[in-house]
Design a protein around this motif. Structure first.
Motif, mmCIF file in Angstrom:
data_model
loop_
_atom_site.group_PDB
_atom_site.id
_atom_site.type_symbol
_atom_site.label_atom_id
_atom_site.label_comp_id
_atom_site.label_asym_id
_atom_site.label_seq_id
_atom_site.Cartn_x
_atom_site.Cartn_y
_atom_site.Cartn_z
ATOM 1 N N ARG A 203 0.836 -1.200 0.000
ATOM 2 C CA ARG A 203 0.000 0.000 0.000
ATOM 3 C C ARG A 203 0.881 1.265 0.000
ATOM 4 O O ARG A 203 0.566 2.255 -0.650
ATOM 5 C CB ARG A 203 -0.916 -0.056 1.226
ATOM 6 C CG ARG A 203 -2.106 0.885 1.209
ATOM 7 C CD ARG A 203 -3.016 0.637 0.049
ATOM 8 N NE ARG A 203 -3.914 -0.478 0.192
ATOM 9 C CZ ARG A 203 -5.149 -0.400 0.650
ATOM 10 N NH1 ARG A 203 -5.629 0.736 1.062
ATOM 11 N NH2 ARG A 203 -5.904 -1.463 0.689
ATOM 12 N N VAL B 250 -6.402 18.422 7.157
ATOM 13 C CA VAL B 250 -7.424 19.455 6.975
ATOM 14 C C VAL B 250 -8.374 19.372 8.163
ATOM 15 O O VAL B 250 -8.944 18.313 8.446
ATOM 16 C CB VAL B 250 -8.191 19.243 5.650
ATOM 17 C CG1 VAL B 250 -9.329 20.243 5.516
ATOM 18 C CG2 VAL B 250 -7.236 19.361 4.465
ATOM 19 N N THR C 49 -11.014 11.769 1.619
ATOM 20 C CA THR C 49 -10.581 11.539 3.003
ATOM 21 C C THR C 49 -10.774 10.106 3.473
ATOM 22 O O THR C 49 -10.512 9.806 4.636
ATOM 23 C CB THR C 49 -11.374 12.456 3.954
ATOM 24 O OG1 THR C 49 -12.746 12.294 3.621
ATOM 25 C CG2 THR C 49 -10.987 13.897 3.817
ATOM 26 N N GLY C 50 -11.260 9.233 2.600
ATOM 27 C CA GLY C 50 -11.518 7.860 3.038
ATOM 28 C C GLY C 50 -12.826 7.764 3.806
ATOM 29 O O GLY C 50 -13.603 8.731 3.867
ATOM 30 N N HIS D 122 -10.442 -1.367 10.796
ATOM 31 C CA HIS D 122 -10.866 -0.232 9.957
ATOM 32 C C HIS D 122 -12.369 -0.281 9.737
ATOM 33 O O HIS D 122 -13.029 -1.268 10.058
ATOM 34 C CB HIS D 122 -10.198 -0.294 8.574
ATOM 35 C CG HIS D 122 -8.722 -0.166 8.613
ATOM 36 N ND1 HIS D 122 -8.086 1.039 8.767
ATOM 37 C CD2 HIS D 122 -7.750 -1.097 8.516
ATOM 38 C CE1 HIS D 122 -6.787 0.851 8.766
ATOM 39 N NE2 HIS D 122 -6.559 -0.445 8.614
ATOM 40 N N ASP E 160 -13.604 6.138 -0.978
ATOM 41 C CA ASP E 160 -14.383 5.782 0.223
ATOM 42 C C ASP E 160 -15.195 6.966 0.753
ATOM 43 O O ASP E 160 -16.259 6.780 1.334
ATOM 44 C CB ASP E 160 -13.446 5.295 1.333
ATOM 45 C CG ASP E 160 -12.993 3.854 1.131
ATOM 46 O OD1 ASP E 160 -13.124 3.342 -0.005
ATOM 47 O OD2 ASP E 160 -12.491 3.244 2.094
ATOM 48 N N GLU F 147 -13.975 -4.285 -1.677
ATOM 49 C CA GLU F 147 -12.846 -3.702 -2.418
ATOM 50 C C GLU F 147 -13.183 -2.283 -2.882
ATOM 51 O O GLU F 147 -14.307 -2.023 -3.319
ATOM 52 C CB GLU F 147 -12.511 -4.567 -3.633
ATOM 53 C CG GLU F 147 -11.848 -5.867 -3.227
ATOM 54 C CD GLU F 147 -11.738 -6.835 -4.388
ATOM 55 O OE1 GLU F 147 -10.829 -7.664 -4.347
ATOM 56 O OE2 GLU F 147 -12.561 -6.768 -5.313
ATOM 57 N N GLY F 148 -12.184 -1.402 -2.803
ATOM 58 C CA GLY F 148 -12.474 -0.026 -3.181
ATOM 59 C C GLY F 148 -11.341 0.688 -3.893
ATOM 60 O O GLY F 148 -11.496 1.838 -4.292
ATOM 61 N N LEU F 149 -10.205 -0.009 -4.055
ATOM 62 C CA LEU F 149 -9.051 0.679 -4.659
ATOM 63 C C LEU F 149 -9.345 1.114 -6.091
ATOM 64 O O LEU F 149 -9.092 2.252 -6.476
ATOM 65 C CB LEU F 149 -7.824 -0.230 -4.638
ATOM 66 C CG LEU F 149 -7.155 -0.379 -3.269
ATOM 67 C CD1 LEU F 149 -6.079 -1.439 -3.309
ATOM 68 C CD2 LEU F 149 -6.568 0.955 -2.835
HETATM 69 C C1 LIG Z 1 -8.180 -4.093 5.874
HETATM 70 C C2 LIG Z 1 -8.571 -3.606 4.523
HETATM 71 C C3 LIG Z 1 -8.160 -4.300 3.380
HETATM 72 C C4 LIG Z 1 -8.532 -3.855 2.130
HETATM 73 N N1 LIG Z 1 -8.130 -4.551 1.031
HETATM 74 C C5 LIG Z 1 -8.480 -4.137 -0.190
HETATM 75 C C6 LIG Z 1 -8.062 -4.846 -1.350
HETATM 76 O O1 LIG Z 1 -7.366 -5.855 -1.272
HETATM 77 N N2 LIG Z 1 -8.463 -4.391 -2.563
HETATM 78 C C7 LIG Z 1 -9.231 -3.266 -2.684
HETATM 79 O O2 LIG Z 1 -9.570 -2.900 -3.812
HETATM 80 N N3 LIG Z 1 -9.646 -2.576 -1.601
HETATM 81 C C8 LIG Z 1 -9.286 -2.970 -0.366
HETATM 82 N N4 LIG Z 1 -9.693 -2.250 0.732
HETATM 83 C C9 LIG Z 1 -10.473 -1.022 0.539
HETATM 84 C C10 LIG Z 1 -9.521 0.110 0.122
HETATM 85 O O3 LIG Z 1 -8.470 0.187 1.054
HETATM 86 C C11 LIG Z 1 -10.246 1.446 0.099
HETATM 87 O O4 LIG Z 1 -11.455 1.324 -0.622
HETATM 88 C C12 LIG Z 1 -9.359 2.503 -0.570
HETATM 89 O O5 LIG Z 1 -8.144 2.643 0.152
HETATM 90 C C13 LIG Z 1 -10.080 3.837 -0.621
HETATM 91 O O6 LIG Z 1 -9.167 4.812 -1.057
HETATM 92 P P1 LIG Z 1 -9.408 6.348 -0.634
HETATM 93 O O7 LIG Z 1 -8.272 7.097 -1.242
HETATM 94 O O8 LIG Z 1 -10.794 6.753 -0.960
HETATM 95 O O9 LIG Z 1 -9.301 6.365 0.954
HETATM 96 P P2 LIG Z 1 -8.075 6.002 1.880
HETATM 97 O O10 LIG Z 1 -7.189 4.981 1.268
HETATM 98 O O11 LIG Z 1 -8.685 5.730 3.222
HETATM 99 O O12 LIG Z 1 -7.231 7.360 1.948
HETATM 100 C C14 LIG Z 1 -7.744 8.516 2.559
HETATM 101 C C15 LIG Z 1 -6.557 9.364 3.018
HETATM 102 O O13 LIG Z 1 -7.032 10.644 3.426
HETATM 103 C C16 LIG Z 1 -6.401 10.978 4.652
HETATM 104 N N5 LIG Z 1 -7.280 11.903 5.391
HETATM 105 C C17 LIG Z 1 -8.463 11.643 5.996
HETATM 106 N N6 LIG Z 1 -8.972 12.741 6.538
HETATM 107 C C18 LIG Z 1 -8.091 13.735 6.270
HETATM 108 C C19 LIG Z 1 -8.055 15.115 6.579
HETATM 109 N N7 LIG Z 1 -9.038 15.705 7.260
HETATM 110 N N8 LIG Z 1 -6.993 15.854 6.149
HETATM 111 C C20 LIG Z 1 -5.986 15.276 5.434
HETATM 112 N N9 LIG Z 1 -5.967 13.975 5.108
HETATM 113 C C21 LIG Z 1 -7.011 13.216 5.520
HETATM 114 C C22 LIG Z 1 -6.214 9.652 5.374
HETATM 115 O O14 LIG Z 1 -5.206 9.766 6.368
HETATM 116 C C23 LIG Z 1 -5.820 8.755 4.208
HETATM 117 O O15 LIG Z 1 -4.444 8.823 3.964
HETATM 118 C C24 LIG Z 1 -9.324 -2.686 1.996
HETATM 119 C C25 LIG Z 1 -9.717 -1.976 3.133
HETATM 120 C C26 LIG Z 1 -9.346 -2.432 4.381
HETATM 121 C C27 LIG Z 1 -9.806 -1.648 5.591
#
Ligand SMILES: Cc1cc2nc3c(=O)[nH]c(=O)nc-3n(C[C@H](O)[C@H](O)[C@H](O)COP(=O)(O)OP(=O)(O)OC[C@H]3O[C@@H](n4cnc5c(N)ncnc54)[C@H](O)[C@@H]3O)c2cc1C
Length: 323
Positions: free
Chosen positions: A23, A46, A74-75, A165, A190, A201-203
């Motif tokens: 990751r 933020v 922000t996830g 998580h 997310d 899955e959400g990547l």
């Molecule tokens: C245990 C686990 C295993 C997983 N395995 C898979 C997999 O194998 N395949 C797959 O496709 N998906 C998987 N997922 C799902 C996948 O991780 C998420 O769907 C994906 O990471 C979403 O990406 P994102 O960028 O939207 O959010 P995130 O990856 O959560 O990134 C959000 C970022 O924003 C930052 N952030 C949050 N709030 C703030 C703020 N106020 N100011 C600044 N920064 C902030 C966070 O610190 C983080 O770095 C898994 C999830 C989990 C929990």
């Protein structure tokens, strides 16, 4: 690179290998690419965003920035309450597990009785991620299920690093009113609830939604970008995920031919090459949920025939051995 998957004890050899990425490496690659494309990276949390005359005032732990438009990424744990999906407890799934030292060349998936979720054993770089995701069940119960499984499989968890998580897992009505965009902002990944409600899955959806958000912003005046983004999301994958949310209950709790759906899926995969091929495509992400019903229906006769022939053959062989 992984080609072997075991689904509740049934082996599948994937036509398209699964690549396992660290990751940290993936995040670094994405940031580097953004930087090369001209983005300026600010590493700061933020704390608040508010409307200003020219767009947005973004308050961070180290100062403030002004922006014309906001893309919220922000996830799932989004503390900026006025933007992004409004997740209710029903729209979330817990995901927890252990990082265990070890290595293997196979992914294990295990369905469990009465659980909308599953256990996984994923090889990562230098260790295994052994985890469980589940909806509608307290984290403590999920942890107990996981630890029981690990004991049964001889995977040590004492002393291993624990992780926990939250995953978005939207119910069907929530997809219809999902807050993915508004005046001067769009949410991606997310933060917009864009996660597969069956697999968690959400990547792919995070990266794809960011891509669509950029396209919407570049192709429309900013006041219309949100509408364009919503339209693009629906056309691209959100309709499929919404359909997946309807399927999820049937996949985990449904019954088919007097058995549970997960049980039948495992049995069919073992006995029918046609059905195994559908499972392959589901794993590879090349089979949409919307097209699944049609494909299963088209294949049903063939699959049932293969299964019936397999059962007859096994009976015949068993009869011979006994004779
Ligand atoms: C245990 C686990 C295993 C997983 N395995 C898979 C997999 O194998 N395949 C797959 O496709 N998906 C998987 N997922 C799902 C996948 O991780 C998420 O769907 C994906 O990471 C979403 O990406 P994102 O960028 O939207 O959010 P995130 O990856 O959560 O990134 C959000 C970022 O924003 C930052 N952030 C949050 N709030 C703030 C703020 N106020 N100011 C600044 N920064 C902030 C966070 O610190 C983080 O770095 C898994 C999830 C989990 C929990």
């Amino acid at each position: 690179m992984i080609v072997n998957v075991s689904v509740t004890g049934i082996g599948l050899r994937l036509r398209d290998p699964i690549l396992i990425y660290s990751r940290m490496d993936l995040n670094r690659l994405l940031l580097e690419r953004a930087e090369r494309a001209g983005a300026k990276i600010e590493k700061a949390r933020v704390t608040e965003i508010s409307r200003s005359a020219s767009g947005w005032r973004i308050q961070t732990k180290t100062g403030a920035l002004d922006a014309d438009f906001c893309i919220v990424a922000t996830g799932a744990r989004n503390s900026l309450r006025q933007v992004g999906t409004e997740l209710t407890p029903l729209d979330t799934m817990a995901a927890l597990g252990y990082y265990v030292p070890g290595d293997r060349e196979q992914i294990d998936i295990q369905f469990l009785p009465h659980l909308e979720g599953y256990i996984w054993v994923f090889p990562r770089c230098g260790h295994l991620s052994v985890g469980i995701c589940g909806k509608g069940e307290p984290a403590i119960c999920l942890r107990k299920r996981l630890e029981d499984y690990m004991v049964e499989k001889g995977i040590p968890w004492k002393g291993a690093a624990f992780y926990s998580h939250l995953l978005p897992s939207l119910e069907t009505p929530s997809w219809k009113q999902n807050r993915v965009a508004g005046d001067g902002w769009m949410a991606v990944g997310d933060a917009a609830g864009l996660v597969d409600p069956i697999t968690g899955e959400g990547l792919y959806y995070a990266i794809r939604s960011a891509d669509l958000a950029a396209k919407a912003l570049l192709s429309e005046i900013s006041s219309l970008a949100g509408h364009a983004y919503r339209r693009m999301l629906r056309r691209d994958f959100a309709t499929d995920l919404e359909f997946g949310s309807r399927l999820a209950k049937r996949v985990f709790f449904g019954r088919f031919l007097f058995g549970t759906v997960p049980g039948r899926m495992v049995q069919f995969t073992r006995s029918s090459p046609k059905f195994a091929s559908v499972m392959q495509d589901l794993f590879a992400g090349t089979q949409s949920y919307l097209g699944l019903k049609r494909r299963l229906f088209d294949n049903l006769n063939g699959s049932l025939l293969e299964i019936a022939m397999n059962v007859s053959l096994h009976r015949l062989m068993a009869g011979r051995v006994r004779a």
